[in-house]
Design an enzyme around this catalytic site. Structure first.
Site, short mmCIF file in Angstrom:
data_model
loop_
_atom_site.label_atom_id
_atom_site.label_comp_id
_atom_site.label_asym_id
_atom_site.label_seq_id
_atom_site.Cartn_x
_atom_site.Cartn_y
_atom_site.Cartn_z
CE LYS A 13 -2.62 -30.16 9.31
NZ LYS A 13 -2.81 -29.88 10.76
CE1 TYR A 53 2.58 -29.87 11.64
CE2 TYR A 53 2.45 -32.16 10.95
CZ TYR A 53 1.92 -30.88 10.97
OH TYR A 53 0.73 -30.62 10.34
CG PHE A 61 0.25 -31.71 20.25
CD1 PHE A 61 0.66 -31.52 18.93
CD2 PHE A 61 0.39 -30.66 21.14
CE1 PHE A 61 1.23 -30.32 18.52
CE2 PHE A 61 0.97 -29.45 20.74
CZ PHE A 61 1.38 -29.29 19.43
NE ARG A 89 -1.39 -19.78 9.48
CZ ARG A 89 -1.02 -20.80 10.27
NH1 ARG A 89 -0.45 -21.87 9.74
NH2 ARG A 89 -1.22 -20.76 11.56
CB THR A 95 -4.56 -23.91 15.35
OG1 THR A 95 -3.52 -23.01 14.95
CG2 THR A 95 -3.99 -25.31 15.42
NE ARG A 106 -6.58 -25.49 10.20
CZ ARG A 106 -5.39 -25.01 10.55
NH1 ARG A 106 -5.29 -23.81 11.10
NH2 ARG A 106 -4.31 -25.74 10.36
CG ASN A 116 -6.14 -28.62 11.88
OD1 ASN A 116 -5.56 -29.44 11.16
ND2 ASN A 116 -5.50 -27.80 12.68
CG HIS A 119 0.69 -27.18 7.13
ND1 HIS A 119 1.11 -26.74 8.36
CD2 HIS A 119 1.63 -26.77 6.25
CE1 HIS A 119 2.27 -26.10 8.22
NE2 HIS A 119 2.60 -26.12 6.95
CD GLU A 132 5.93 -25.06 6.48
OE1 GLU A 132 4.94 -24.68 5.80
OE2 GLU A 132 5.89 -25.16 7.72
N1 LIG Z 1 -2.90 -29.18 21.71
C1 LIG Z 1 -2.94 -29.89 20.57
N2 LIG Z 1 -3.46 -31.13 20.57
C2 LIG Z 1 -3.52 -31.86 19.43
N3 LIG Z 1 -3.08 -31.42 18.24
C3 LIG Z 1 -2.56 -30.19 18.20
C4 LIG Z 1 -2.46 -29.36 19.35
N4 LIG Z 1 -1.90 -28.19 18.98
C5 LIG Z 1 -1.65 -28.30 17.67
N5 LIG Z 1 -2.05 -29.49 17.20
C6 LIG Z 1 -1.94 -29.99 15.83
O1 LIG Z 1 -0.65 -29.66 15.35
C7 LIG Z 1 -0.73 -28.85 14.19
C8 LIG Z 1 0.38 -27.83 14.20
O2 LIG Z 1 0.18 -26.93 15.24
P1 LIG Z 1 0.44 -25.35 15.04
O3 LIG Z 1 0.38 -24.73 16.37
O4 LIG Z 1 1.65 -25.19 14.20
O5 LIG Z 1 -0.89 -24.94 14.29
P2 LIG Z 1 -1.11 -24.34 12.87
O6 LIG Z 1 0.11 -23.63 12.44
O7 LIG Z 1 -2.40 -23.64 12.82
O8 LIG Z 1 -1.35 -25.66 12.09
P3 LIG Z 1 -0.56 -26.16 10.86
O9 LIG Z 1 0.91 -26.07 11.21
O10 LIG Z 1 -1.05 -27.58 10.69
O11 LIG Z 1 -0.99 -25.25 9.77
C9 LIG Z 1 -2.14 -28.26 14.21
O12 LIG Z 1 -2.63 -28.01 12.93
C10 LIG Z 1 -2.94 -29.34 14.93
O13 LIG Z 1 -3.43 -30.29 13.99
#
Ligand SMILES: Nc1ncnc2c1ncn2[C@@H]1O[C@H](COP(=O)(O)OP(=O)(O)OP(=O)(O)O)[C@@H](O)[C@H]1O
Length: 159
Positions: A13, A53, A61, A89, A95, A106, A116, A119, A132
């Site tokens: 990212k 997304y 968020f 993963r 996350t 992470r 973080n 992705h 994706e």
């Molecule tokens: N509560 C939150 N506040 C701010 N940012 C958030 C929050 N929850 C998720 N995110 C952001 O949105 C992204 C996508 O959320 P998701 O729950 O899909 O997590 P993930 O699958 O671990 O991450 P990614 O999709 O980036 O691999 C996260 O990586 C994080 O950067």
């Protein structure tokens, strides 16, 4: 690609790119024995951000997430290997970097939930990896290794 191999989408990212972590992150997947089959240094535009997304649309968020992911270049990749989506993963950690074990990407490199660094396709979301990959890459951008030299490095029961 042998029968048990799969491909997964991974992306450094904007925070990871800005902090100079592309090499470190690529290195971890390489040394873990995954095969790089595609890579692209690029900017994500608004439209792609909304598609990628989309599942978070409407969440508090969401706008911040789109703003962040479009704020600077990302390094998009496709990695291949046995159970690659789950492997990646596991290597990524949780996350939230605060919940991620040391030794994970992470856990070692992430700053906070919004920063973080990486992705990876969700292995619990059936087909997310293929969706994706298709969203970010054309088929012609994915490279078949198909080299004899690769076979002794990546031992495979099919060979
Ligand atoms: N509560 C939150 N506040 C701010 N940012 C958030 C929050 N929850 C998720 N995110 C952001 O949105 C992204 C996508 O959320 P998701 O729950 O899909 O997590 P993930 O699958 O671990 O991450 P990614 O999709 O980036 O691999 C996260 O990586 C994080 O950067």
């Amino acid at each position: 690609m042998s029968h048990h191999d799969e491909r997964t989408f991974v992306m450094v990212k904007p925070d990871g790119v800005q902090r100079g972590l592309i090499g470190e992150i690529v290195s971890r997947f390489e040394t873990r024995g995954l095969k790089l089959v595609g890579a692209k240094f690029m900017r994500i535009d608004e439209e792609l951000a909304h598609e990628h997304y989309g599942e978070h649309e409407g969440k508090p968020f969401f706008e911040g997430l789109v703003e962040f992911i479009t704020s600077g270049p990302v390094f998009a990749m496709v990695w291949e290997g046995a159970d690659a989506t789950r492997q990646v993963r596991t290597m990524m950690g949780e996350t939230d970097p605060a919940d991620s074990a040391p030794g994970t990407i992470r856990g070692d490199l992430g700053l906070d939930l919004g920063h973080n660094v990486i992705h990876g396709s969700d292995h619990e979301d059936e087909g997310a990896n293929e969706r994706e990959i298709d969203l970010f890459f054309d088929d012609a951008e994915l490279v078949d290794w198909d080299l004899d030299a690769a076979e002794w490095v990546y031992e495979d029961e099919d060979h």
